[in-house]
Design a protein around this motif. Structure first.
Motif, short mmCIF file in Angstrom:
data_model
loop_
_atom_site.label_atom_id
_atom_site.label_comp_id
_atom_site.label_asym_id
_atom_site.label_seq_id
_atom_site.Cartn_x
_atom_site.Cartn_y
_atom_site.Cartn_z
N ARG A 10 -4.29 4.38 0.41
CA ARG A 10 -3.74 4.62 1.75
C ARG A 10 -4.77 4.14 2.77
N ALA A 11 -5.13 5.00 3.75
CA ALA A 11 -6.09 4.57 4.76
C ALA A 11 -7.50 5.03 4.42
N LEU A 12 -7.76 5.28 3.14
CA LEU A 12 -9.08 5.73 2.70
C LEU A 12 -9.67 4.73 1.72
N ARG B 298 0.82 -1.20 0.00
CA ARG B 298 0.00 0.00 0.00
C ARG B 298 0.86 1.26 0.00
N TYR B 299 0.21 2.38 -0.34
CA TYR B 299 0.94 3.63 -0.35
C TYR B 299 1.32 4.05 1.05
N ARG C 143 -9.65 1.76 5.41
CA ARG C 143 -9.35 0.99 4.21
C ARG C 143 -10.23 -0.25 4.29
#
Ligand SMILES: Cc1cc2nc3c(=O)[nH]c(=O)nc-3n(C[C@H](O)[C@H](O)[C@H](O)COP(=O)(O)OP(=O)(O)OC[C@H]3O[C@@H](n4cnc5c(N)ncnc54)[C@H](O)[C@@H]3O)c2cc1C
Ligand code: SF4
Ligand code: FES
Lengths: 252, 394
Positions: free
Chosen positions: B261-263, A142-143, B239
Motif C-alpha cells: 500500500r502506501a508503506l 497496488r493494494y 511507498r
C-alpha cells in the motif's frame, strides 16, 4: 515490548464474555517505554496476566485492519497507537456499531456483509502524494488503501442510530470501483449506492475521514458518489434528494 | 473417537495460520470432516506478520535450492488460484558492493538450476524503473517476486474451506491433547468467547501451530525439532519502491524492502528464542533495518516511522545448531508421530514459508489421507479461491 522498558502505565480494558450479564472494566499496570503501542500493552496483559483476554491482531503495522479499538473514546489502530502519545489513564473499548463478540473483539461479519460485489483488493494505484512512479509509467498495481478496519463505521453518527446504513467503508469502496471499473457493472454499483440506506443517508459529519488511519477519505468519496448519483437522477428525470434521508422517514 | 468405521473421518487442525488454513481447504475438498481451532484471530501468529513477499525463490537459489524450487512452483500456482491477491510488480536483486558482484554468477546459475527466470539490468535501466534505488548500484537482477497481503491471501483458503463445509473456529485455545494408550483422540479446549472449557474429539489431530508446534507436540508427549527464530521488521511511511528490492548477497539483516500500500516494509533480522509469544523488538535491530535498508533505498533513512514488530519463524533444526537461525533450511516437514514416536492419531506440519502454504498442505493432507483411508486426490492446484471477505461472512 521493546527491550528498554522504563515506566508503568495503567490500562482500563473492557471485558465481556458471552453469557456475562454486563461488560466490566479491568485495570492492569503495564511496563512501557517510548515506543510501546496499545497493542503491545494488551498483548503483555494477555501473556503475563490473563490468557483469556480476547484481542484481534495480525500484521502489527497498520496494514491488515484487525486491531481497531477505541482508546479513550477515539477510534484507533492499536498497533500504531503509542502510549507515549496519550496522557493519563488509557481506557480501551471495542469498536462501536458492530456486535461485540468478546472483550475488545467485534464481529466483522456485518461489516463485510455491507460491501458490494466484486471484492478485489489489488487495483491500479490511487493518487497518492507519497507514491512515485517512474518516467513513462502512469500507475502501478497496488493494494487498495482501505484496510477494512471498521474505524469509520465505529465513528459514524448515522451508523450509531441506524444499523441498516451501508456506512462509509462500503460506500467509499463503491466509489473506488466506479473510479476504475475494470469491467465491473457501473450501473449495478450506482443502483446499489442509490438506495435509501446508501449514499443519501450520510449526514456529512466527516467523522469517518477523521477516524480513517489509511487516508481513504471516505466522506469525500461519499460526496463524489452523490454527485454522480445526482447527475444520473437528473438524466433520468428523477427527483434529486436535497437533504440526507433518515431512518425514520424510511420506515414511515 | 468420533466417527467409527464407515463414516467420514473427522480431522482436528490446531493452528489457524496460513498452513492450517490451506490444510483445512485441502482436506475439505477431499471430502473429510474438518474442524480447525485457532486461539486468536485467524493469521494472528506468524502468518499475518510477515513482510508480505511472495517469494520467487531467488533468495534461496544459492544456499537452499530445495526451498527455491518449492517457492517458484507455488509462486506461479498461487497467482492462478488466488487472482487479485498479489501486486505482480516483480522484484530486483540489487548489487551495491564489489562483494555483491562476486555473488552474481553463482546467483544467476542457481536461479537457472531451480527454474527461476531472471533478467539482468544495467544500473540506468534499474534506476528508470525504481528512481529511489541507491544510485551507486552496480547491477540489478529482475525476478518474479511479488507482494502479497499477508493476511488476506491466506484468508482466501479459510473462506473457501468454510464454503466447503469446514468448521473454522477462532478464539479457541487448545490447552491439552487427549492421549490414552498411545493414541491421540481429541483436544481439551478453552473457548475464549464464552470462557468455558470443553473437548473436541477427532480421528486425527494435526498440529499446524508453526513456531508453537513444539509446545503443542509436548501435549502429546512428543518432541518436534522446531526452533522459533524471530525477526524484526520495520514499516515506514511512503511507498519508496514499487518492486520488491532485495540485496544481491547471501541472506543477511535488513536486506529486503517490500512495498505494501502506501508503506515500505524493511526486514529482517534473525535470532533464536524459547517462547514464540514473548519476542520483544530490540532497538538495535530496528536501527539495523534503517542502516541496511538505506543501502538499498537511501530514502528509508528519512522516511517517517510507522511501526516496528517481530514475528517468529518455525525453523526446522535442533536447538544445538548455530544460534542465529539463518543456516537452517526454509523447507518444511510433515511428521507422522506414529512412525517417529509411536503415538497414533497425531501429525505435525511445520517449517516452510507463507509462500509455500498450499504445497505444505498438499503433502500433509496426503499423509493424513493415507492414514485415514481417504482416497480422493488433492484438488487445490486448480481450485480458484473465494474472496477473503467470505471468511468473515456469517
Ligand atoms: C520475520 C519473518 C519474515 C517472514 N517473511 C516472509 C515473507 O516475506 N514471505 C513468506 O512467504 N514467508 C515469510 N515468512 C515465513 C512465514 O511467515 C511462515 O513460514 C508462515 O507464516 C508460517 O505459517 P504457519 O501457519 O505454519 O504458522 P503461524 O502463522 O504461526 O500459525 C500457527 C497458529 O497456531 C496458533 N496456535 C498456537 N498454539 C495454539 C494453541 N495451543 N491452540 C490454538 N491455536 C494455537 C497460533 O496462534 C498461530 O496463529 C517470514 C517469517 C518471519 C518470522
Ligand atoms: S475507509 Fe478507512 S476507516 Fe474505513 S474501513 Fe477503510 S481504512 Fe478503515
Ligand atoms: S494489527 Fe494489522 S492493522 Fe493493526
Amino acid at each position: 515490548m521493546t527491550d528498554d522498558a522504563v515506566t508503568t502505565r495503567r490500562l482500563r480494558v473492557h471485558r465481556f464474555k458471552r453469557g456475562d450479564h454486563q461488560p466490566h472494566i479491568e485495570e492492569h499496570d503495564v511496563p512501557v517505554d517510548e515506543r510501546t503501542t496499545v497493542l503491545e500493552a494488551l498483548r503483555w496483559i494477555q501473556l503475563h496476566q490473563d490468557l483469556t483476554l480476547g484481542l484481534r491482531h495480525s500484521c502489527f503495522h497498520a496494514s491488515c485492519g484487525t486491531c481497531g479499538v477505541r482508546v479513550n473514546g477515539k477510534e484507533r489502530l492499536a498497533c500504531v497507537t503509542k502510549l507515549s502519545d496519550i496522557s493519563g489513564t488509557v481506557t480501551v473499548d471495542p469498536l462501536a456499531n458492530l456486535p461485540v463478540l468478546h472483550d475488545v473483539v467485534v464481529d466483522m461479519g456485518p461489516f463485510v456483509a455491507r460491501y458490494p460485489e466484486p471484492h478485489p483488493i489489488v487495483r491500479g494505484s490511487e493518487f497518492l502524494s507519497e507514491s512515485r512512479t517512474a518516467d513513462g509509467i502512469d500507475e502501478h498495481e497496488r493494494y487498495e488503501d482501505c484496510i477494512e478496519c471498521g474505524l469509520c463505521l465505529s465513528a459514524c453518527p448515522v451508523a450509531a442510530t441506524d444499523d441498516t446504513y451501508l456506512g462509509p467503508a462500503a460506500l467509499a469502496y463503491a466509489q473506488r470501483l466506479l473510479e476504475e471499473a475494470r469491467g465491473a457493472d457501473r450501473d449495478a454499483i450506482l443502483d446499489w449506492a442509490d438506495q435509501d440506506t446508501g449514499a443519501w443517508r450520510c449526514h456529512a459529519a466527516f467523522e469517518c475521514t477523521e477516524a480513517c488511519p489509511s487516508d481513504v477519505r471516505p466522506a469525500q468519496r461519499i460526496m463524489a458518489l452523490r454527485k454522480e448519483l445526482r447527475h444520473r437522477r437528473k438524466d433520468r428525470d428523477l427527483e434529486v434528494p436535497e437533504r440526507p434521508s433518515s431512518a425514520s422517514e424510511a420506515s414511515a | 473417537m468420533n466417527g467409527g468405521a464407515g463414516s467420514t473421518p473427522h480431522i482436528l487442525i490446531v493452528g489457524g495460520g496460513g498452513t492450517g488454513g490451506a490444510l483445512a481447504h485441502d482436506l475439505a475438498l477431499r471430502g473429510a470432516r474438518v474442524t480447525l481451532v485457532e486461539r486468536g484471530e485467524f493469521t494472528s501468529g506468524t502468518t499475518g506478520r510477515h513482510h508480505g513477499l511472495l517469494h520467487s525463490g531467488a533468495r534461496y537459489a544459492v544456499n537452499d535450492q530445495e526451498s527455491a524450487v518449492e517457492c517458484i512452483e507455488e509462486n506461479m500456482l498461487l497467482r492462478r488460484i488466488a487472482p487479485g491477491s498479489f501486486e505482480e510488480n516483480d522484484g530486483l536483486f540489487v548489487g551495491v558492493t564489489d562483494e555483491d558482484m562476486t555473488y552474481l554468477p553463482g546467483f544467476l546459475a542457481g536461479c537457472e538450476e531451480t527454474g527461476i527466470p531472471t533478467q539482468v539490468l544495467q544500473p540506468d535501466e534499474a534506476l528508470r524503473l525504481e528512481p529511489l534505488l541507491n544510485p551507486a548500484l552496480k547491477v540489478a537482477v529482475r525476478v518474479p517476486d511479488a507482494t502479497m497481503d499477508a493476511m488476506r491471501m491466506p484468508l482466501r483458503f479459510f473462506a473457501t474451506a468454510k464454503a466447503n463445509g469446514a468448521d473454522l473456529l477462532s478464539w479457541v485455545d487448545v490447552i491439552d491433547l487427549e492421549l490414552a494408550a498411545g493414541v491421540v483422540s481429541g483436544a481439551r479446549v478453552r473457548d475464549l468467547v464464552t470462557g468455558r472449557e470443553t473437548r473436541i474429539g477427532a480421528d486425527l489431530v494435526v498440529n499446524a501451530t508453526g513456531p508453537w508446534s513444539e509446545q503443542v507436540a509436548r501435549m502429546a508427549g512428543v518432541d518436534v525439532p522446531i526452533r522459533p527464530s524471530p525477526g524484526v521488521m520495520l514499516a515506514v511511511r511512503g511507498r519508496l519502491c514499487n518492486m520488491v528490492i532485495n540485496r544481491l548477497h547471501s541472506s543477511g539483516d535488513g536486506d529486503i524492502v517490500v512495498p505494501q500500500r502506501a508503506l515500505s516494509v524493511i526486514g529482517t533480522s534473525s535470532w533464536v528464542v524459547e517462547d514464540p509469544d514473548d519476542l520483544g523488538v530490540p532497538s538495535d535491530h530496528v536501527q539495523r533495518m534503517i542502516d541496511e535498508g538505506s543501502v538499498l533505498v537511501p530514502a528509508v533513512r528519512e522516511a517517517p516511522y510507522r511501526s516496528a514488530w517481530s514475528a517468529a519463524r518455525p525453523l526446522i533444526g535442533s536447538r544445538d545448531d548455530a544460534d542465529s537461525g539463518r543456516e537452517l533450511s526454509r523447507t518444511f516437514k510433515t511428521i507422522d508421530h506414529a512412525v517417529d514416536d509411536g503415538v497414533e492419531g497425531f501429525v505435525t506440519i511445520t517449517g516452510g514459508k507463507g509462500t509455500t502454504l498450499r504445497g505444505m498442505a498438499e503433502v500433509c493432507a496426503d499423509v493424513v489421507s493415507r492414514k485415514l483411508g481417504i482416497e480422493t486426490a488433492c484438488r487445490t492446484r486448480d481450485t480458484v479461491l473465494l474472496p477473503h471477505t467470505a471468511a468473515f461472512a456469517a
